[in-house]
Design an enzyme around this catalytic site. Structure first.
Site, PDB file in Angstrom:
ATOM      1  CG  ASP A  19      -1.569   1.191   1.519  1.00  0.00           C
ATOM      2  OD1 ASP A  19      -1.774   1.965   0.444  1.00  0.00           O
ATOM      3  OD2 ASP A  19      -2.155   1.439   2.524  1.00  0.00           O
ATOM      4  CG  ASP A  96      -7.944 -13.071 -12.659  1.00  0.00           C
ATOM      5  OD1 ASP A  96      -8.889 -13.991 -13.235  1.00  0.00           O
ATOM      6  OD2 ASP A  96      -7.704 -13.532 -11.504  1.00  0.00           O
ATOM      7  CG  ASP A 198     -12.569 -16.012 -11.925  1.00  0.00           C
ATOM      8  OD1 ASP A 198     -12.105 -16.760 -10.954  1.00  0.00           O
ATOM      9  OD2 ASP A 198     -13.994 -15.875 -11.658  1.00  0.00           O
ATOM     10  CD  GLU A 255     -11.063 -21.064 -10.840  1.00  0.00           C
ATOM     11  OE1 GLU A 255     -10.939 -21.037  -9.501  1.00  0.00           O
ATOM     12  OE2 GLU A 255     -11.805 -20.012 -11.028  1.00  0.00           O
ATOM     13  CG  HIS A 328      -6.819 -15.933  -5.247  1.00  0.00           C
ATOM     14  ND1 HIS A 328      -6.509 -16.415  -6.434  1.00  0.00           N
ATOM     15  CD2 HIS A 328      -8.230 -15.716  -5.496  1.00  0.00           C
ATOM     16  CE1 HIS A 328      -7.616 -16.798  -7.452  1.00  0.00           C
ATOM     17  NE2 HIS A 328      -8.657 -15.940  -6.666  1.00  0.00           N
ATOM     18  CG  ASP A 329      -9.788 -18.954  -4.906  1.00  0.00           C
ATOM     19  OD1 ASP A 329     -10.000 -17.756  -4.401  1.00  0.00           O
ATOM     20  OD2 ASP A 329      -9.875 -19.203  -6.039  1.00  0.00           O
TER      21      ASP A 329
END
Ligand code: GLC
Length: 550
Positions: A19, A96, A198, A255, A328-329
């Site tokens: 950030d 993505d 995705d 995916e 990330h899942d």
């Protein structure tokens, strides 16, 4: 070979990377600032999870505008700068594409829901209620609850495979497909090096929508079982390839869970729609069917070996395999594959060895190179992930106590992969000067990039060394794969062979030393091992050894 077959890809979760605005969430500028770090990992592609404009109900997987940057991340100028500066370092940016659904705040949906006659009325999946007013079918969304939500304005239900704020787009409508291809081409023109596509297995809906046999106490059936990989889906995917990918030096990785080995050739490779396909057989070993966190099955190393070897075999002559152990899942791989280990660093390094030496393109996930672990927060309310809530509720309804349901969340929550990057040992690990959107893992004082950079034996430096070896050892990218010691219940071993050389990889998954036949390594030298003082013929607990003749 294509560039993306030889490279290493890094999946970057921008919200948790760095950030630069003190707002508690990551920025594109933060990624630009850390390009040297990314470059030090020896990677050639960065897959960014979505940075498009989004209400962030599912952290960007709910897109309100496919060709604009979310203001929390920065501007299109920042994005263009990222494309350009990354390119200077030999890194291509991968976008993505979230094309199964949009956000419910996308102008397409806002128009569609108005009435049944507007120009966008057929852009989503609308159905009338059953006679008693209930949802058109008993399908459960992947995040829990009904996959249908009632829309008052239109007097109909709409379908959402995921959250209610993620309505499914109607791919049967050519206008929808055209709009999506246009958005993808926008990113090709800006310099994208490829696409991660995705949840693509859900885009084709069945012709008839019918109730399924309930699989839980809620009387519902998972939408996955009712709509995934519906015949006819390949027509759309090939059209996508023609309209977006053909003629460009980019790669696609979809995916696509549940595509069988027989079907694979239509999905990837010469006659396939994509270059690679993320399938989850090796990572979902505990879910024989639908991924329901409270119903994991036990699994053994033999199951893992079978899954990995099958994927290697399936992509031997056709397509190319994207190797991954985290995303990330998913939970962190140390906790997933070695839940009770006393040797977390060895575990991290062993998984790195597999990631970089199996045949295929490695996809390293943010934080994996630092050996990150799962978080185990004491209450469900401390979690942010929308699917953790759904899975927790489901577990409670199935009769699990609060404590047991929370244990499932500890093991499987997606938040474990999403805590902020730990750059140093300063407050909030140097991720933000504000308050981080998700708590920093409390191990940040030791597990951080600065500390690991300075330690030659760290997981970070292990990954850098592996990347260098991979770059300089052709057989690791080009060689064929053959399994060794197939009958072993504790060792996963294989060789890579080509006209250019040979390599042998041995990994001991058990917490006991294991013997192996030294003739396996004939003519080769030890190139790397994660246990100091490697002894020939013996693998120490969680030892990973790479032999090569180059
Ligand atoms: C994919 C993404 C996941 C997201 C879902 C809905 O599985 O990886 O993060 O929640 O699709 O878009």
């Amino acid at each position: 070979m294509k560039w993306w077959q030889k490279t290493i890809a890094y999946e970057l979760y921008p919200k948790s990377f760095l950030d630069t605005k003190g707002q508690g969430t990551g920025t594109i500028r933060g990624i630009i600032e850390k390009l040297d770090y990314l470059s030090s990992l020896g990677i050639g592609a960065v897959w960014l999870t979505p940075v498009c404009r989004s209400p962030m109900v599912d952290n960007g997987y709910d897109i309100a505008d496919y060709t604009d940057i979310d203001p929390s991340y920065g501007t299109m100028e920042d994005m263009d700068e990222l494309f350009a500066k990354a390119k200077e370092k030999g890194i291509r940016i991968v976008i993505d594409l979230v094309f199964n659904h949009s956000s419910d705040q996308n102008p397409w949906f806002l128009a569609s829901k108005q009435d049944r006659t507007n120009p966008y009325s057929d852009w989503y999946i609308w159905r009338d209620a059953k006679e008693d007013g209930s949802a058109p079918t008993n399908w459960r969304g992947i995040f829990g609850g009904s996959a249908w939500t009632w829309c008052e304005e239109r007097g109909q239900y709409y379908l959402h495979t995921f959250a209610a704020q993620q309505p499914d787009l109607n791919w049967a409508n050519p206008d929808v497909r055209r709009a999506l291809y246009k958005a993808a081409n926008f990113w090709v023109e800006r310099g994208a090096g490829g696409f991660r596509v995705d949840a693509i297995t859900y885009i084709r809906k069945p012709d008839v929508f019918a109730d399924g046999t309930p699989d839980g106490e809620d009387g519902m059936v998972s939408v996955h079982d009712m709509t995934a990989n519906t015949p006819g889906i390949l027509d759309y995917l090939h059209e996508f390839k023609r309209e977006v990918c053909d003629g460009h030096d980019i790669f696609t990785v979809a995916e696509a869970n549940g595509v069988s080995a027989d079907e694979l050739k239509y999905w990837v490779g010469k006659d396939g729609a994509f270059d690679m396909l993320f399938e989850f057989s090796h990572i979902n070993l505990e879910f024989k069917g639908v991924e329901t966190w409270c119903r994991p099955d036990p699994w053994t190393l033999k199951d893992l070996k079978r899954a990995l070897v099958n994927s290697q075999e399936a992509t031997k002559d056709n397509g190319w395999y994207p190797v991954f152990f985290e995303n990330h899942d998913k939970p962190r791989c140390i906790d997933h594959f070695f839940p009770h280990t006393e040797y977390p660093d060895r575990a991290a390094k062993l998984m790195g060895m597999l990631l970089y030496t199996l045949r295929g393109t490695p996809f390293l996930y943010q934080g994996q190179e630092l050996g990150y672990r799962n978080v185990k927060w004491p209450s469900i309310d401390l979690y942010n992930d929308i699917s953790s809530y759904g899975q927790y509720d489901f577990a409670r309804r199935e009769g699990l106590s609060e404590e047991k349901a929370l244990e499932c969340v500890h093991v499987f929550s997606r938040d474990s992969a999403r805590t902020p990057m730990q750059w140093d040992d300063s407050p909030y690990a140097g991720f933000t000067s504000g308050t981080p959107w998700l708590p920093v893992h409390d191990d940040y004082q030791t597990q951080n990039a600065a500390a690991e950079d300075a330690d030659p034996d760290s997981v970070l430096n292990w990954y850098r060394r592996l990347a260098e070896i991979r770059r300089n050892t052709e057989v690791l990218t080009e060689g064929d794969f053959q399994e060794l010691m197939a009958e072993s219940e504790t060792v996963f071993a294989y060789q890579r062979t080509s006209g250019n050389g040979k390599a042998v990889i041995l990994t001991n998954f058990s917490s006991e030393p294991v013997k192996y036949d030294v003739s396996l390594r004939e003519g080769m030298q030890v190139r790397l091992t994660n246990v100091p003082g490697h002894e020939e013929g013996i693998l120490q607990p969680l030892e990973a050894v790479l032999y090569a003749d180059e």
